[in-house]
Design an enzyme around this catalytic site. Structure first.
Site, PDB file in Angstrom:
ATOM      1  N   ARG A 410       0.833  -1.212   0.000  1.00 46.78           N
ATOM      2  CA  ARG A 410       0.000   0.000   0.000  1.00 46.78           C
ATOM      3  C   ARG A 410       0.869   1.263   0.000  1.00 46.78           C
ATOM      4  O   ARG A 410       0.584   2.235  -0.706  1.00 46.78           O
ATOM      5  CB  ARG A 410      -0.912  -0.027   1.230  1.00 46.78           C
ATOM      6  N   HIS A 414       0.720   4.196  -2.776  1.00 47.89           N
ATOM      7  CA  HIS A 414       0.463   5.592  -2.400  1.00 47.89           C
ATOM      8  C   HIS A 414       1.612   6.502  -2.831  1.00 47.89           C
ATOM      9  O   HIS A 414       1.398   7.679  -3.141  1.00 47.89           O
ATOM     10  CB  HIS A 414       0.251   5.696  -0.890  1.00 47.89           C
ATOM     11  N   ASN A 441      -2.782   8.761   4.319  1.00 46.72           N
ATOM     12  CA  ASN A 441      -1.482   8.159   4.622  1.00 46.72           C
ATOM     13  C   ASN A 441      -1.185   8.026   6.113  1.00 46.72           C
ATOM     14  O   ASN A 441      -0.149   7.471   6.484  1.00 46.72           O
ATOM     15  CB  ASN A 441      -0.361   8.965   3.956  1.00 46.72           C
ATOM     16  N   HIS A 539      -6.310  -6.085  -2.692  1.00 45.29           N
ATOM     17  CA  HIS A 539      -7.188  -6.111  -1.513  1.00 45.29           C
ATOM     18  C   HIS A 539      -7.430  -7.531  -1.015  1.00 45.29           C
ATOM     19  O   HIS A 539      -8.151  -7.737  -0.043  1.00 45.29           O
ATOM     20  CB  HIS A 539      -8.530  -5.435  -1.830  1.00 45.29           C
TER      21      HIS A 539
END
Length: 671
Positions: A410, A414, A441, A539
């Protein structure tokens, strides 16, 4: 003079001895298969002059992978078997086809795993001994060493195979788990193997797992009358039925219950008790030779199995081998030389830079924001130990805290989706106005892993001030996923670190967005609809929190209702876990499979159990919906490969190269 005469006599005696026993120094292994179709000899010391370190390299790399993921031993052994039983032991199972019509695309091979191990070994060998060692030999050695890592039997691997240039899905006619013993014996006979080899090599089922899908009809509906195979032990059938429901095709099942993690002779006890998982296991009791061998191993507690297995594996390794000037020596195991040349020409890649930027062409148009190329061997001269250091440190952290895999993946996503893959998410600001301070974040974790890798590299001779934090994050994300058994992908290197990190620029794809918005988010970064749905598949691991779904399940339109796009039974389950004011309780993003990187996420979305609006909305677009349905029907046949491809593309988003940016000494601060 007397000493010279004696030495000459000794030499003549040695020559006579070698002539008598039919052995030459060059070819200590004549072909053991009594089959006129099988020609060619191999040599235990084939690479002794051209690549003397081949076996130590294979052993080291294989250990690195299999010690972390012991189930790879069974997977790699199976891959070697599947390779040899089609066109012979020529590495053709490793070849990829742009049309998905190679051996690896055949249904029996869709569940093969471990490609990354062979590729990793080949990559190291190409740096040490370029163009010398065949992929066929690499696979034969990797299979042997993988079994050795889990303390299975060892066998000699004569070398000198050449790589095949042909790989056809239509030719992948492997021995079937549903076959009777007569068919199996014929399958083995045409390859030069006998009944003993059949039962001995079946003993490899002492390790590894299958799935409920392959035994469902055998335990639930064998003759179409709701019955089970009478060749099975009834008590074992009852046990299997508890694990495998009639419609369950995915749940794993041990092939050697009670001993599936250990390479021993226990499999023969199981078969003798009529607990063989497949019809092909049970069928071994229907032949005098194979049944006698099974009973002997039971009575003697496997006294000869290790030696017999070694002998049969040596024979297997000679099936239809290519030697001399036949075939080729591939530079990359997934492509034959001609295909590789064509591929390199098509994508404009040179040997020095094997990865041109895949984002340059977007929907048939040039993408002006996609500049810069990367290189798989970018640090080969300055910091050659880079990837082993990253792998070691990442393993130390993620093996202790597996949830870090999702967190680091992740973090990388990001980072790339703001200013590009430039490590700007890692920067700290005394004013709390950097990317890491933005609301999406604040829940990002794993900074300590990146810092630990950077610290180790800065202490390593030759690597100080050389490796960018952007490259470290890209490698850590890949290796973290690998630690938990997820897919592996190549990480081209050469990114530079950004100097700017602004909270105000953090406009990430939202979990509340519809598919139209998400597609635009991805298109702006040079990614397409397939990349959107494939990367959403991440996911499959990790958790979110009740706070992000409360409105969706408690008050979707302000009237105390829930999102009608959600499965009502799933909503009831979520409501029990998440009260209206609860914002902290964790919730799995892939219920039932959140600790395993697999394609189960697509099943969940198809059942309208996607946790976020951004998951559910993938069903509202024809391209993303079709991909989801395809993964459900094929049990995720292409997901690992697709994820690898999309992760490579993600890693090129708005990269800094050349003299742009900098190489940070500490990832949290500009120099």
């Amino acid at each position: 003079k007397r000493e010279t005469t004696m030495a000459l006599k000794n030499l003549l005696a040695l020559v006579a001895l070698l002539a008598f026993v039919g052995v030459s120094i060059a070819k200590p292994y004549g072909n053991p298969l009594g089959n006129p179709r099988v020609k060619g000899d191999l040599d235990l010391d084939y690479y002794r002059f051209k690549c003397p370190q081949v076996e130590s390299i294979v052993r080291r790399v294989t250990f690195q992978y299999v010690s972390r993921r012991p189930t790879l031993a069974a997977a790699l052994l199976r891959m070697h078997f599947h390779d040899c039983f089609v066109r012979g032991c020529d590495g053709s199972v490793l070849l990829k086809s742009p049309n998905n019509d190679a051996e690896r695309d055949a249904p029996p091979n869709l569940t093969l795993r471990g490609w990354e191990v062979v590729d990793a070994v080949k990559s190291v060998l190409e740096r040490k001994c370029p163009g010398v060692v065949s992929c066929a030999d690499v696979l034969a050695l990797v299979a042997r060493d993988a079994v050795a890592v889990i303390r299975g039997p060892w066998w000699p691997v004569p070398l000198g195979r050449r790589d095949g240039r042909i790989s056809r899905l239509s030719e992948a006619n492997l021995p079937s788990p549903f076959a009777d013993v007569k068919t199996l014996k014929n399958n083995f006979r045409v390859k030069g193997l006998n009944s003993k080899d059949l039962v001995v090599l079946s003993g490899a089922h002492t390790i590894g797992v299958s799935s409920c899908g392959l035994i469902s009809s055998r335990i639930h509906n064998f003759t179409g009358r709701g019955d089970f195979d009478p060749a099975m032990n009834p008590s074992y059938v009852r046990t299997l039925k508890k694990r495998c429901k009639p419609t369950d095709v995915r749940t794993p099942v041990d092939m050697d219950p009670g001993s599936a993690r250990r390479f021993d002779s226990h499999y023969f006890n199981i078969v003798a008790q009529k607990k063989g998982l497949f019809i092909s296991d049970s069928a071994l009791l229907n032949d005098f030779v194979t049944k006698s061998y099974i009973q002997t191993q039971v009575v003697t507690r496997g006294a000869s199995f290790a030696k017999d297995f070694s002998d049969s594996m040596v024979k297997l390794g000679f099936i239809q081998i290519l030697t001399g000037r036949k075939g080729e020596i591939r530079r990359k195991c997934a492509f034959n030389l001609l295909a590789l040349v064509v591929l390199l020409a098509l994508v404009g890649v040179s040997v020095a830079k094997p990865y041109g930027n895949p984002l340059r062409n977007q929907n048939g148009h040039r993408n002006p924001r996609a500049t810069g190329d990367l290189d798989l061997d970018y640090y080969r001269s300055t910091c050659p130990q880079l990837e082993s250091i990253v792998r070691r440190v990442t393993f130390q952290y993620v093996s202790r805290r597996p949830t870090l895999a999702a967190a680091l993946l992740r973090m990388y996503f990001h980072d790339c989706f703001v200013r590009g893959c430039d490590g700007s998410i890692l920067l700290k600001s005394p004013n709390k106005d950097a990317e890491r301070d933005a609301i999406p974040n604040l829940s990002v974790r794993g900074y300590e892993v990146v810092d630990a890798v950077k610290s180790s590299l800065e202490r390593t001779w030759g690597c100080r001030g050389v490796v960018s934090c952007a490259d470290i994050l890209a490698l850590v994300a890949r290796d973290a996923v690998a630690v938990i058994g997820g897919p592996w992908w190549p990480v081209p290197l050469g990114r530079r670190d950004g100097r700017i990190s602004k909270l105000s620029e953090v406009n990430l794809p939202s979990p509340f967005a519809d598919v139209k918005t998400l597609k635009k988010n991805f298109m702006d970064k040079g990614l397409n609809s397939k990349d959107l749905v494939v990367l959403s598949g991440a996911h499959t691991i990790g958790v979110s929190s009740c706070g992000l779904i409360n409105n969706r399940i408690h008050n979707f339109t302000g009237k105390g209702d829930f999102d009608p796009a959600m499965n009502p039974s799933y909503v009831r389950t979520l409501k029990k876990r998440c009260k209206p004011t609860d914002v902290r309780t964790p919730v799995d993003m892939d219920p039932g499979s959140a600790r395993k990187f697999d394609s189960h996420y697509f099943n969940i979305v198809a059942q309208k159990k996607g946790l976020f609006t951004s998951d559910a909305t993938l069903l509202d677009d024809i391209d993303t919906n079709l991909y989801i349905q395809a993964q459900v029907v094929t049990r995720g046949a292409s997901f690992a490969r697709d994820f690898s491809d999309s992760m490579v593309k993600l890693g090129f988003v708005e990269i800094l190269t050349g003299k742009q940016g900098e190489i940070r000494r500490r990832c949290a601060f500009v120099n």
